[in-house]
Design an enzyme around this catalytic site. Structure first.
Site, mmCIF file in Angstrom:
data_model
loop_
_atom_site.group_PDB
_atom_site.id
_atom_site.type_symbol
_atom_site.label_atom_id
_atom_site.label_comp_id
_atom_site.label_asym_id
_atom_site.label_seq_id
_atom_site.Cartn_x
_atom_site.Cartn_y
_atom_site.Cartn_z
ATOM 1 N N LYS A 1 1.028 -1.231 0.157
ATOM 2 C CA LYS A 1 0.118 0.058 -0.047
ATOM 3 C C LYS A 1 0.951 1.321 -0.153
ATOM 4 C CE LYS A 1 -3.907 -2.415 2.309
ATOM 5 N NZ LYS A 1 -4.445 -2.831 3.370
ATOM 6 N N GLY B 1 -13.596 -4.860 5.040
ATOM 7 C CA GLY B 1 -15.214 -5.109 4.818
ATOM 8 C C GLY B 1 -15.562 -5.149 3.389
#
Lengths: 336, 336
Positions: free
Chosen positions: B223, B314
């Site tokens: 990331k 999620g």
């Protein structure tokens, strides 16, 4: 190299800040965006200086600093008695930048858009009171109407709400959008009286000489309406519920603080609702900002809670938003 | 009404989440964007279902839920043995969506772009290891290559860094970008052992069965490199400094916590530098997140500090980013 001509209207704190960024980062913008931004006119309350070949921003800033206004500009032949409307009408430019406090700016914003000019503004009333019409003309003429710096200075809440989260349905936005009231409430929490806190805020240049728009919640109300306009649909400012901070007692503020809460002027924006009022917040609430930081908490169906926090005031910080919009308008990057 | 055809590659948690959003919000997207998104193929590890007239997403989701994979799809004639590369090559679609973990996806991302198809991905390795080439082809072919969900799920850090703050020079980014390590460190702070915390994270579906990419900082490293790629220039992953959380003692974590600090796996991204390591942070640091929230703090010359915090994981939250990119690609909104 793309060359863009710009009319800068307003040459106070924000206007000079914008000119400084355009001057200091000229080379940076050329290299990064292959973009040359040429300021062809600057207008303050006394005069318009105009040079189709591009104004020397260093000289303009020095004139302003030394003499206070543009009518003292050295090269006489370049000084004109043109107001904003005439500038938009008569001066050939690609982008019109409004960094004034002109409450009646809508008419020259519209004029500019109709003439195919992009408009970038940090001036709130047009976006609050005439958004529907401005958006319609901007869309008809396919020219950008951009106003990042009207809410949270350069913190990109407007761009985020207009062009990110495209799959989400936004349910509500909570915000602390007025730094002056945060500063005062925080100072009262730490023991100052309301009057002392206000005076200090004025000394530091955080509050205006006439601070009533801040204290009464009007400024936060404007910002709440702008967020409603872009998130839901144009909202009638008269229907906003606005309660400022002048009604709460210093004792209540300090009592909240003692038991671990802070008091902040909070904007709540939902479909069909804009509500500004002081609220008691837990110390660890994402809304419990200090200083001139602003914050917005966006609630949406898929992502849940998104917090964005950053500068809500300041010259450089506001210029950040204005110049970002100038670049966006220049590159004609789509702005949804 | 603009009609867009889409190939969905990957039909695990994220893929089914994307299909659910496209199904449930079909009408919403039609009304809001005048856009009809038609899924013409879905590929999982067992099969590809393909229908040029648009797949019934409800049936596809039911098949997946009842039988675990797409090869059990009822209408036999629509089930094909096509892998991702063949799908990109043979199936006519406007947008290719990669929600797999395929480490070798670069070749079919490039193939799609070369064929003029937009690519939307939540799959990190191509964006980490092949960004320069992907960006070049995307730019040559003038088709979007979008990857919002690779960092901070649907929290729009990528869009923000790519298309907001256009006037600012970004100096550095601090981030807590891996929810699994935050969950474990927080649980250890609260008294659990490292092993118990990891087990609980796995039970809750926060950590993968093989958690080493998280624990060792690889995921955060990916990331960090992606943020470097879009903010500065393509960065060689091998040159990133990566230290995971496996080396810090439980005692040290709890000791920090007792004196009012938290320990978090922090990514620091500067021009020419990506550094991932556990850091001790004051409790009130903007980086001191809990749960699966992620946060990024952006430092720049004009705006100062900007904090963006939101979901980092999620199913719905990741689908938010993927579908937002699908809409952006469909509308061909410019993406700087």
């Amino acid at each position: 190299m793309k060359e863009i001509s710009l009319s800068l209207i307003g040459f106070g704190n924000v206007g000079t800040g914008v000119a400084e960024v355009l001057l200091n980062k000229h080379q940076y913008f050329k290299e990064k965006y292959n973009l040359e931004i040429k300021v062809v006119s600057i207008t303050d309350s006394t005069a318009t200086i105009w040079d189709p070949n591009g104004i020397n921003l260093k000289e303009a800033l020095e004139t302003k600093e030394s003499f206070g206004s543009l009518k003292f500009w050295g090269n006489e032949y370049e000084v004109y008695e043109l107001g904003a409307y005439e500038v938009v009408e008569e001066i050939d430019s690609d982008v019109v930048v409004d960094v004034t406090n002109d409450k009646n700016a809508t008419k020259w914003h519209l004029k500019a858009l109709k003439n195919g000019k992009s408009v970038v503004t940090s001036n709130k009333p047009p976006v609050v009171f005439s958004y529907r019409e401005l958006l319609r003309v901007s869309s008809e003429k396919d020219v950008p109407y951009l106003f990042e710096a009207t809410v949270m200075a350069g913190t990109p809440i407007i761009h985020l709400l207009r062009s990110a989260l495209l799959a989400d349905s936004i349910e509500r936005i909570w915000g602390v959008l007025n730094g002056t009231t945060t500063f005062i409430l925080n100072a009262v929490e730490e023991g100052m009286s309301f009057e002392e806190a206000l005076k200090k805020a004025q000394e530091l240049g955080i509050a205006e000489r006439d601070p009533s728009n801040d204290i009464k919640g009007i400024d936060a109300g404007y910002k709440g309406v702008i967020l409603h306009n872009i998130t839901f649909y144009p909202f009638d400012f008269k229907k906003a519920y606005i309660e400022g901070i002048e009604g709460i007692s210093e004792e209540k503020i300090r009592e909240n603080f003692k038991k671990g809460s802070v008091t902040r002027l909070v904007a709540l924006v939902e479909d069909g609702k804009v509500e500004i009022k002081p609220r008691e917040l837990p110390m660890d609430s994402p809304l419990a900002v200090k200083g001139t930081s602003n914050v917005a908490l966006i609630e949406s169906d898929l992502l849940g809670e998104l917090v964005i926090r950053g500068a809500g005031a300041g010259i450089k910080e506001t210029a950040s938003g204005v110049v970002s919009d100038i670049i966006r308008a220049s590159l004609k990057t789509k702005y949804l």
